[in-house]
Design an enzyme around this catalytic site. Sequence first.
Site, PDB file in Angstrom:
ATOM      1  CG  ASP A 183      -2.388   0.496   0.893  1.00  5.84           C
ATOM      2  OD1 ASP A 183      -2.389   1.448   0.140  1.00  5.84           O
ATOM      3  OD2 ASP A 183      -3.371   0.247   1.518  1.00  5.84           O
ATOM      4  CG  ASP A 239      -9.134   2.402  -0.994  1.00  7.41           C
ATOM      5  OD1 ASP A 239      -8.164   2.219  -1.745  1.00  7.41           O
ATOM      6  OD2 ASP A 239      -9.280   2.239   0.277  1.00  7.41           O
TER       7      ASP A 239
HETATM    8  C1  GLA Z   1      -5.939   1.304   1.449  1.00  8.24           C
HETATM    9  C2  GLA Z   1      -5.883   0.300   0.228  1.00  8.24           C
HETATM   10  C3  GLA Z   1      -7.156  -0.577   0.606  1.00  8.24           C
HETATM   11  C4  GLA Z   1      -7.012  -1.134   1.833  1.00  8.24           C
HETATM   12  C5  GLA Z   1      -6.808  -0.199   3.091  1.00  8.24           C
HETATM   13  C6  GLA Z   1      -6.296  -1.085   4.095  1.00  8.24           C
HETATM   14  O1  GLA Z   1      -6.824   1.994   1.426  1.00  8.24           O
HETATM   15  O2  GLA Z   1      -6.203   1.010  -0.944  1.00  8.24           O
HETATM   16  O3  GLA Z   1      -7.337  -1.333  -0.634  1.00  8.24           O
HETATM   17  O4  GLA Z   1      -5.860  -2.158   1.622  1.00  8.24           O
HETATM   18  O5  GLA Z   1      -5.745   0.699   2.390  1.00  8.24           O
HETATM   19  O6  GLA Z   1      -6.222  -0.090   5.242  1.00  8.24           O
END
Ligand code: GLA
Length: 673
Positions: A183, A239
């Site tokens: 990430d 996301d």
């Molecule tokens: C980010 C990523 C997500 C998930 C969250 C976890 O937002 O883009 O897909 O992994 O972190 O905290």
Amino acid sequence: MPQYPTLSILLNLGAGMTRSPRALKRALTAAATALLASTVVTMIATKPADATATPQPGPVTAPVMGWNSWNRFGCNIDENLIKATADAMVSTGLKASGYTYVNIDDCWMASTRDGQGRLRPDPVRFPGGIAAIADYVHARGLKLGIYSSAGTATCQGLPASLDHETVDAQTWASWGVDLLKYDNCNNQGRPAAQRYKAMGDALKATGRHIVYSICNWGNDAPWEFAPNVGGSLWRTTGDINDSWGSVTSLLDQQAGLETFARKGYYNDPDMLEVGNGGLTQDENVAHFSLWSLLSSPLLLGNDLRSVSATTLGVLRNADVIAVNQDWGGSQGRRVADNGDTEVWAKPMSDGSVATVLFNRGGSATTVSTSTAALGLGGSSSYTTKNLWTGATATTSGTLSASVPAHGVVMFRVTRAGTLAAPPAAGTLQVSDLPWLASSNGWGPAERDRANGEQAAADGPGLSVGGTTFSKGIGVHADAAVHVYLGRNCRTFTAQVGVDGEVGTNGSVRFAVYGDGRLLGFTGVKSGGQAPTRLTVSTGGYLTLELRVTDARNGISYDHADWGSPTLVCGGSGAGTAVSDRTWGTAVNGWGPAERDTSNGEQAAGDGSLITVGGVSYPKGSVSTPPATSPCRSAGRAAGSPPSPASTPRSARRPPAWCSASSPTASRCGPARP
Ligand code: GLA
């Protein structure tokens, strides 16, 4: 199975043998680049549909399929959930459908590292440790994925891996982890390519195949840097959430990224929300169909312990999964955007095309397209299979269906009739040929003049960066011109750029497809820049598509020209990419000669996309000519082997094959007995 001659890739070291390794490397790089620039046409000669097996550059050979904990469970995870999910993947048949990875997302780790600086599992959620879960998952024929961030803490504030890359990669490898999602939270403002390379190198150094999933949310153009740092997939957006608005918004952000995916390297529009309750059944089907067509990773995000039969019916559709897993030479892409309705298409490796007719609107409507617009065309008839109902039908070229609100109809379309006669032999201008289909962002695509405004034939003469062209095609992004080649044309070349009628405005990309396969594409071309020469081998293809897309900044002023778009036709058949063949010998001055990537450094598979003179080629290989060419000395005619599809079996043993434009590019090999 047609047979092709073995080619030897030779690199003539010559006087370079006496130079220092660095100087030698520079000389070789220059030689190889110069050679590629002049011979890339022949080195990428391609044979559609049934190319021989290509060694894969990375550890994945198709988009990753599996499950991830985040979308449904967030931080509410523990070892019982992961184990029960692995069991459910087997008992529901999802494993049999190809879903393999069980991925633990954020919140698996304890809030501090151990005494030796290693990450450790949360003692309450994962008391048995991650290695035990890996064993459990592996015992069921599945694989385990894990999560960290290229920052000082994860997105949930737990310890992450920036500046701990080596120890963390080694820890995961020792536990038996098979995939890392990495990430972008708490990244300290440090350059993305550097942070992600550090982990890519650390993973590689473990010696374990750990699939590297880069989660940089589409920041810093991961489609450009991710494949070069070991990434097999890279998030293209922020996301997803469990809503129709999120699905369509992420989809819109995929248009224009299609040229960056290659076999083994995939754009990732984020994990699936199918079955989480926020989408209707039609929306679930649309989401799954479109993600499949995009060659996206298929990572389930729902609770598999209680998955309904209806949801399983979506997730286990074998025909749709087959579209996702097949590499036919391009990921799926949007080929028509009519506002509330869109048409998306992906070429399949058997020569058929998968298409999604998409209705974003709030009521059912008819969506239509043509086989030519999908990259087919030239056949008297086609068969269609509806991949959600199984119904089959025949068409002479029109595809049309009533599509539900927020829904799709998905077909696989195959040529089934008599093929049209190819263009005559000779050097031909595409602006003089009939077009199978064309589409344009502002009025019609124009022949031998710039796009102008919306009326037909209202543009000025073609001009790119001060260079004028008497022949050519003037278009406006997004645009496509489809031409029938009938497997009879050897090369296509054009000089491309933004037309002078918009001054220094406008920015576009040019791409050329043969039967839907991506053959070559430019970087962004902006107003006022000199034209770029784009040349590809077209031997063996039935159709050619000249596509202009906007550079992901809107289509205003995107007036683009194909200057002198020239086809050389006649006497050509299908070739096989040199990079797909068995090499008799391959000698290289700096590490091994690479297939479908540039040379890179000394390790195998460490090159990047082949790009010469502003044009990138998905297929290719590097060699320099031997001092004397057996092709030349044997006086053999240049050209490719005949098309397997159009050649009687008895005549399929090909002649010794030399490159079409430069007989010195590769040593000819004898035909195999
Ligand atoms: C980010 C990523 C997500 C998930 C969250 C976890 O937002 O883009 O897909 O992994 O972190 O905290």
